[in-house]
Design an enzyme around this catalytic site. Structure first.
Site, PDB file in Angstrom:
ATOM      1  N   HIS A 161       0.831  -1.221   0.000  1.00 48.98           N
ATOM      2  CA  HIS A 161       0.000   0.000   0.000  1.00 48.98           C
ATOM      3  C   HIS A 161       0.862   1.266   0.000  1.00 48.98           C
ATOM      4  O   HIS A 161       0.429   2.309   0.484  1.00 48.98           O
ATOM      5  CB  HIS A 161      -0.959   0.040   1.202  1.00 48.98           C
ATOM      6  N   SER A 282      15.295  22.033 -15.117  1.00 45.96           N
ATOM      7  CA  SER A 282      14.123  22.835 -15.427  1.00 45.96           C
ATOM      8  C   SER A 282      14.595  24.143 -16.029  1.00 45.96           C
ATOM      9  O   SER A 282      15.633  24.673 -15.637  1.00 45.96           O
ATOM     10  CB  SER A 282      13.336  23.092 -14.146  1.00 45.96           C
ATOM     11  N   LYS A 288      16.104  22.074  -9.913  1.00 45.14           N
ATOM     12  CA  LYS A 288      15.379  20.856 -10.268  1.00 45.14           C
ATOM     13  C   LYS A 288      16.237  19.856 -11.032  1.00 45.14           C
ATOM     14  O   LYS A 288      17.107  20.204 -11.805  1.00 45.14           O
ATOM     15  CB  LYS A 288      14.156  21.194 -11.139  1.00 45.14           C
ATOM     16  N   GLU A 295       9.644   9.144 -16.453  1.00 44.81           N
ATOM     17  CA  GLU A 295       8.250   9.540 -16.672  1.00 44.81           C
ATOM     18  C   GLU A 295       7.769   9.111 -18.058  1.00 44.81           C
ATOM     19  O   GLU A 295       6.626   8.678 -18.238  1.00 44.81           O
ATOM     20  CB  GLU A 295       8.098  11.058 -16.508  1.00 44.81           C
TER      21      GLU A 295
END
Ligand code: ARG
Length: 467
Positions: A161, A282, A288, A295
């Site tokens: 979970h 970024s 970043k 992704e």
């Protein structure tokens, strides 16, 4: 604007050619040119068989074979002009062959139809795609096995979970993905067995009256046997559906790893760092470091599952045998082949380059009372409590620790003894994360020794396959 030029390949019956819209909807050359190698290999095998059977003359066979070789070279060199008027790869090649060798080209299509031709070309293409997928999966497994070996002892939290459950080793986690990839590979192999029958010679749908030798073309093209039913053969796209099913499952596995990498590489988790090669900055936030490759791997099931549903939907309810609907079988399969190949290459690269923050993983492994099960097991093993009662006692220990804001291993002995006076100093040996993973030696469990044994198993299995 309508074009009124007669189609050179089936011109006879038609006074004028298709207009521009018809040409555009009908033509597949823009995408099926990708099948040129398969088409040429099929034509070569077919011509040679026709020659060997005395159906066409030996000198025509030589001209056809030489002409096809020239066409292949032209396409490879980028000197071939593909024409929409000639609809598809089959007719583009045949028409060029006529330009190159004259009337002998017209004999190539004896005892053949574009229906068995396209069934062959697509099947050959999928065969290559399965083989390439299998090889990429093997590289992926090898990368996971190497990581597992480096991290046989590295402790991390195991989750259920996405809540900390029990400590595990990172090596064991890596090998979980090796298992998935190995199942994907075995699905490729299963599908390749079913695909191993040659469609060529089933002709339009009913077979042919010419004395062809289908076993000869089958073996020339690397198949074990010809297909047995001509109607099924020109209707069948199961091999492509199977490829997409395998691809969808594989992409699903990769997306789960990608998601874990995304989570692990957040500053909050900080378990892993992706290499510069697989991260981007970024344009506005200088701090970043984005896991873009992960992704994108996570996103690939979108198009691959889409391709599977698309082809299932095209095939659903089609009457036997060939219908032009089936020309819609290719584009998304090609896209799935390319997307999956890229996703696997990226996943393999990410795994190879991944650096692990062992201290962060270890610290997180001890959070959330992750050794509670170990305490319960201790109470069963050492004190003879029934597991259900041990579970209850451990639950009380967890709430005591929670109240004082400490971990289980920080509870003083007298506090633990208030739960059961028979508890001794030895309990602290089971409350640490290292002891916890070391104890999980049951076959398939997470203990470092198990991981090392599994690394050996995989090394041997991969080496045996190479020999
Ligand atoms: N371009 C067609 C396809 O991809 C080839 C087969 C055409 N056969 C036919 N009878 N029109 O399906």
């Amino acid at each position: 604007m309508s074009q009124k030029t007669s189609n050179t390949m089936w011109g006879g019956r038609f006074a004028s050619g298709p207009d521009a819209i018809m040409e555009e909807i009908n033509a597949s050359i823009d995408f099926d040119k990708r099948l040129y190698r398969e088409d040429i290999a099929g034509s070569k095998a077919h011509a040679e068989m026709l020659g060997a059977q005395g159906i066409i003359a030996a000198e025509d066979v030589s001209k056809i074979v030489e002409g096809l070789a020239r066409i292949e070279a032209e396409i490879e060199a980028g000197n071939f002009t593909f024409s929409r008027k000639l609809e598809d790869i089959h007719m583009n090649i045949e028409s060029r062959l006529a330009e190159l060798i004259g009337p002998a080209a017209g004999r190539l299509h004896t005892a053949r139809s574009r229906n068995d031709q396209v069934a062959l070309d697509f099947r050959l293409h999928i065969r290559t795609a399965f083989q390439a997928l299998e090889a990429r999966l093997t590289d992926f497994i090898a990368a996971l096995v190497d990581k597992a070996e480096q991290h046989a002892e590295t402790v991390m939290p195991g989750f259920t979970h996405l809540q900390v459950a029990q400590p595990v080793t990172f090596g064991h986690h890596c090998l979980a993905y090796a298992e998935m990839a190995a199942r994907d590979r075995s699905r490729c192999r299963d599908a390749l067995k079913r695909l191993d029958e040659c469609p060529l010679g089933t002709a339009a749908l009913a077979g042919t009256g010419f004395p062809i030798d289908r076993s000869a073309t089958a073996s020339a093209l690397g198949f074990s046997a010809p297909t047995r039913n001509s109607l099924d053969t020109v209707s069948d796209r199961d091999f492509a559906l199977e490829f997409l099913s395998v691809a969808a499952i594989t992409a699903t596995h990769l997306s789960r790893l990608a998601e874990e990498i995304v989570i692990w590489s957040t500053p909050q988790f900080g378990f892993v760092k992706l290499s510069d090669a697989f991260s981007t900055g970024s344009s506005i936030m200088p701090q970043k470091r984005n896991p873009d490759a992960a992704e994108l791997v996570r996103a690939k099931p979108g198009r691959i599952n889409g391709a599977l549903i698309s082809l299932l939907t095209v095939m659903k309810g089609l009457p036997l045998t060939y219908s032009k609907d089936m020309q819609e079988d290719k584009e998304q399969v090609f896209d799935a082949i390319d997307s999956l190949s890229l996703a696997l290459a990226a996943a393999t690269g990410m795994v190879r380059d991944l650096t692990v923050n062992e201290a962060k993983m270890r610290a997180a492994a001890g959070h959330g009372f992750s050794t509670a099960t170990d305490l319960a097991d201790y109470l069963v093993r050492e004190l003879g409590l029934p597991f259900r009662e041990a579970h209850h006692v451990t639950g009380r220990a967890v709430s005591l620790a929670e109240e004082s804001g400490v971990g289980l291993e920080d509870l003083p002995l007298d506090v633990l003894r208030s739960l059961d006076p028979r508890i001794t100093e030895a309990v602290y040996e089971v409350l640490g994360v290292d002891a916890s993973v070391r104890s999980r030696r049951s076959f398939g469990g997470t203990a470092p020794d198990n991981v090392r044994a599994q690394v050996e198993y995989w090394r041997k299995r991969l080496a045996d396959e190479r020999n």
